[in-house]
Design an enzyme around this catalytic site. Structure first.
Site, PDB file in Angstrom:
ATOM      1  N   GLY A 237       0.825  -1.189   0.000  1.00  0.00           N
ATOM      2  CA  GLY A 237       0.000   0.000   0.000  1.00  0.00           C
ATOM      3  C   GLY A 237       0.865   1.247   0.000  1.00  0.00           C
ATOM      4  O   GLY A 237       2.058   1.191   0.311  1.00  0.00           O
ATOM      5  N   CYS A 238       0.261   2.363  -0.347  1.00  0.00           N
ATOM      6  CA  CYS A 238       1.040   3.598  -0.461  1.00  0.00           C
ATOM      7  C   CYS A 238       1.553   4.045   0.908  1.00  0.00           C
ATOM      8  O   CYS A 238       2.753   4.328   1.060  1.00  0.00           O
ATOM      9  CB  CYS A 238       0.227   4.691  -1.130  1.00  0.00           C
ATOM     10  SG  CYS A 238      -1.407   4.971  -0.440  1.00  0.00           S
ATOM     11  N   TYR A 239       0.673   4.126   1.900  1.00  0.00           N
ATOM     12  CA  TYR A 239       1.140   4.536   3.230  1.00  0.00           C
ATOM     13  C   TYR A 239       2.170   3.564   3.787  1.00  0.00           C
ATOM     14  O   TYR A 239       3.203   3.987   4.315  1.00  0.00           O
ATOM     15  CB  TYR A 239      -0.036   4.675   4.203  1.00  0.00           C
ATOM     16  CG  TYR A 239      -0.942   5.843   3.936  1.00  0.00           C
ATOM     17  CD1 TYR A 239      -0.475   7.150   4.037  1.00  0.00           C
ATOM     18  CD2 TYR A 239      -2.278   5.656   3.589  1.00  0.00           C
ATOM     19  CE1 TYR A 239      -1.317   8.231   3.806  1.00  0.00           C
ATOM     20  CE2 TYR A 239      -3.120   6.736   3.355  1.00  0.00           C
ATOM     21  CZ  TYR A 239      -2.641   8.019   3.468  1.00  0.00           C
ATOM     22  OH  TYR A 239      -3.465   9.086   3.239  1.00  0.00           O
TER      23      TYR A 239
ATOM     24  N   THR B 174       4.277   1.774   2.201  1.00  0.00           N
ATOM     25  CA  THR B 174       5.544   1.980   1.502  1.00  0.00           C
ATOM     26  C   THR B 174       6.352   3.079   2.175  1.00  0.00           C
ATOM     27  O   THR B 174       7.523   2.896   2.541  1.00  0.00           O
ATOM     28  CB  THR B 174       5.297   2.336   0.025  1.00  0.00           C
ATOM     29  OG1 THR B 174       4.717   1.210  -0.629  1.00  0.00           O
ATOM     30  CG2 THR B 174       6.585   2.748  -0.675  1.00  0.00           C
TER      31      THR B 174
ATOM     32  N   GLU C 299       2.543  11.918  -1.148  1.00  0.00           N
ATOM     33  CA  GLU C 299       2.220  11.430   0.189  1.00  0.00           C
ATOM     34  C   GLU C 299       3.411  11.701   1.086  1.00  0.00           C
ATOM     35  O   GLU C 299       4.544  11.341   0.757  1.00  0.00           O
ATOM     36  CB  GLU C 299       1.962   9.919   0.103  1.00  0.00           C
ATOM     37  CG  GLU C 299       1.031   9.401   1.147  1.00  0.00           C
ATOM     38  CD  GLU C 299       0.436   8.067   0.707  1.00  0.00           C
ATOM     39  OE1 GLU C 299      -0.631   8.052   0.091  1.00  0.00           O
ATOM     40  OE2 GLU C 299       1.071   7.050   0.964  1.00  0.00           O
TER      41      GLU C 299
END
Lengths: 328, 328, 328, 328
Positions: free
Chosen positions: A142-144, A146, A232
């Site tokens: 997932g992006c967060y 990562t 992000e």
């Protein structure tokens, strides 16, 4: 040369994966699929990709590998079908990230392909490079997670995380391409607000991987929506399990990342615009001398390093290519 | 004291009309209606209004007047029902703006209440103040026509408009509260693009009112979507029907607007932020000495002077109140 | 292999030119210069470039070619010095664009290197490709002229432009890197306003090049500042000199651009986000059936096709390279 | 009726204070002062204020009270001069907020009027209402402390804060009106980054006031710049000093704020747009059941409740007026 299909190429992350693969020196983009937009060209739906291929309905197209950019839940059955046919897969969904099926069911509901549950290799190359290289099914993080894990890994490996508050700030593309009340321009513009404050699904994923690094901890994670498209910034406020000096922390980060091609260690503030449209993760850290807290900032592009370009990085590893190929 | 209901108060313009009437010294906001959001409080749906009333389903509530904020087509039958009951109406839709039924049908389709067709007084107070004062049904102008006509009226009355190109730049709230591909943050952010380039429905409305001012002209009008929430800048590039000097044009604008409470004549550039959340229209003009063209800039807030606050200005006139009451 | 220095690489356009040349297969970026930022690395000043070179003070560095990204007026003496030494130059300023010295002085003041005045080849490759190929001094077009002329050229060559209103909408980077009242976030955010309304310096440049295409016309040009970083949408509202049918106009555009690598002819609206960070110009046109007006939309990235990447396109031509090399 | 002068009215906060006082039923705005903009009308410099007064150079103008909107350090001598003349003062700077002179000097340098040091009453009405009512010199709180303290006060009074991480997200107006590299549109647009990461001056201010509420704690505070104009969201991640149940925390917040006119207690996410251009502070809190952490969100408009409107709230108290007068 290996052929790769991108399934779900009409979404933001799928489109960028297709764009990267279309220009990739080694991979050949053999098909792009979508449901609602089938029949349209990808460069009409997403002009910036400049990929002149027609979006097709998915029908078990032949390919050496596939990037699956489906929503959670919908991905698993397709991934299973691909794996049954021997197609190597990088899955952008959460369906193969967690290794505890009960935990998966708590956060996501029933799994769509139980016989493959837990068979994904967690594909965060800076941490799991070797496993990815020999994997047939990679669960793209997932992006967060990562950004959070790249920022925390050097501390976690040293068992330094006593407690951690993770504050994640994301652009609107993280909410996906569906037109909803919260992705309406008027909702996001000139605003900032937290969301999923009672529990974001990336929480167990971060905890699982911290644990894998040897540091069990119950995290606090809160995400926020910002008025920008991509980017992000994840801040980890770490209460260390024991006193940690600047020098010690510096060594941990330098040892971990000095030779990483996609990690940019910086002093001072980092901003998401600096990694926009790239596979880089910029990391900055400092120890607050007033209370010993270790504060780590990690900035990524949520659609790139947080999804599409990281998928290509994983594909490079899976096919024995230079890890940076097609990503600079 | 007069009671006013706002129908369609969950939309952007309806919500602001409700907010203005709730705080108005003379009017009493007697009801706010909505369909999908019925049962919720208006200040939950639109916190900035701070109107603590519950949204109700419309059921022919009693009131002295109503502001109808329904989409084109849906408004006419409700307006007819209100008028049948003697309720005075300011209608924000286009249903009662045009006076040629064939033209209406060309642009909007069948009319929803033909027996009332053409009975609306066009409610642009700076141009039609006297008619509004004695009207029972006021057709509140469109946002682009408001800015365009205020900018062009002094020239039109003098028959000076030989030809005109109208370039309208609007914030995203002009596209309404529906979550669509074009109101998605990612579509509008960092972008600008024209829309409805083959014909926007405000075109016949502007031409009708220019004609009413004595200046028949076939206009070119193109609207653009900008990455901002509220605000509309309308530029009119006028090729004069005869040579017009700076002095003459200055007199026309000064005579028209020197004593208008909501028109701010300025020299030099005007920006939409300067009229944000107000009923003001800022106007600036100059004559291009190189070719004699008269260029007029008019800036409004599309949701205020272009809709909700202008409705209140009209209500003030209809009920014999000071025109600026509750609007400063 | 040819060496290229970028002078003024701390500005937005200079930095992107450096970035493109640093990755270019043929050119070698031999030096990047700046005044205030000398001693810093370019990738510290402009992280997105990822060019790890140190900014130097300009001291007549040796190179085969130079991209000069200085302000108007300051560029001419340096360009002269470079040309005296035989260095081939692409100049991003306006100093060598105009061919009438009196006109230059009217709009820009005294010229800084009169003996070279008028010796620049206007470097808009789609229109002047052959002249650029043999030029030693190329005057890179202004951003608005690039978009306006690409949109108008097919009509101008046919002598079809009777009159034209040009409405140019630009992101804030067009105002440069200097921190001023108008580039302050609070000035531009949620705003749109015209600027230089009494005469923008790109006006004579556009007229000169339309005339060179055989269509003398006194244009009206007004630029606007929008709340976005990069991107420029130029609309040309053309009153044709004679009736022009859809079919005829279609032929003109198709003939002009069907084989151009960087022109994307589209039907319907075009948006600047679609050409962000690219050398593409997207063009869309239609004939208004109500009055015969031809309306042309042209979208570019003002820092790329409007400056830096067009400079590289020109360099490619000057050095006999494929025109698209390093630009896709 | 009491006369009030606003010193430094060309800044963002000063301009809004002037706007609020100009329309205030009780106060009369007797003068607005500025240095660089003296001679201009305030509504030319800040059109949205619509205050048609000319900015004057400060020359000890007579007034019953003054709002001083000068930078830290510059405020103290002027405040001293005003107090010497018996003028009651609300000072927006930090010069009279801290009560430990050594601490002030550590963070701000030498104080400009030592004989008045420490004589300011900290003017956060929800916490210090009674002291403000009898004060002649009120130190208006910083923007971050306003939101942080309002969010934390109910917990602090109960001694519940064992440890706290404060993450503050602010719009660009917080950085002031000076045109700098960091307030340039291109720096802030599409970006988010922390700033002053090694120590923001609001840190000791927050700690001082938490201590005054009976809860000594060494905080971690990190501020971030977001791409929006006005608005501040402050999240406090509190590790409680002892277990605290939902019910207990709910009682603390309800007791503290149920009757506060400018505090809006909400469940679920809060966004800064909801309090834009108002004196409201929206607060939401929840207890993380996984680790017992208490998370508090507080949203304000940094220029209003974080500066100008809070100054008027303080003036209302100082002059025995209803606290909400002129603020709704």
């Amino acid at each position: 040369m290996a052929s790769v299909a991108v399934l779900g190429a009409a979404g933001y992350a799928g489109a960028i994966a297709a764009q990267l693969l279309y220009k990739h020196p080694f991979f050949e983009l053999s098909a792009v699929t979508a449901r609602g937009e089938a029949g349209q060209r990808l460069d009409d739906v997403h002009p910036r990709t400049r990929v002149p291929l027609e979006l097709e309905v998915y029908e078990a197209q032949t390919a050496d590998a596939a990037v699956v950019a489906y929503p959670h839940g919908a991905a698993a059955p397709v991934v299973a079908e691909l794996r049954d046919r021997g197609v190597r897969v990088v899955d952008l969904s959460a369906d193969f990230r967690l290794r505890d099926q009960g935990l998966y069911e708590d956060w996501y509901g029933e799994h769509g392909a139980p016989r493959y549950f837990g068979q994904g290799v967690y594909g965060l190359p800076e941490l799991t490079r070797d496993e990815v290289a020999s994997a047939d099914l990679v669960a793209n993080p997932g992006c967060y997670p990562t950004a959070a894990l790249l920022g925390l890994a050097p501390l976690a490996r040293a068992g330094l995380i006593g407690d951690v508050v993770i504050d994640g700030k994301s652009g609107v593309s993280g909410a996906g391409r569906a037109a909803t009340a919260s992705t309406h321009f008027i909702s996001a513009d000139e605003n900032v607000s937290p969301y999923k404050i009672k529990g974001h699904r990336h929480t167990p994923e971060i905890e699982q991987e911290l644990s894998a690094l040897g540091n069990d901890v119950t995290i606090t994670f809160t995400p926020y929506l910002l008025p920008l498209a991509q980017g992000e910034l994840v801040t980890s406020y770490v209460t260390p399990s024991r006193e940690a000096s600047d020098v010690e922390v510096a060594e941990l980060f330098d040892d971990a990342y000095a030779s990483e091609p996609f990690i940019e260690l910086r002093e001072g503030p980092v901003g998401v615009i600096d990694v926009r449209d790239t596979n880089y993760c910029r990391i900055s850290w400092h120890v607050d001398p007033r209370n010993g807290r270790v504060i780590v900032f990690a900035a990524i592009d949520n659609l790139w390093k947080g999804a599409a370009s990281q998928a290509v990085q994983n594909l490079n590893l899976m096919f024995g290519r230079p890890e940076t190929e097609g990503l600079r």
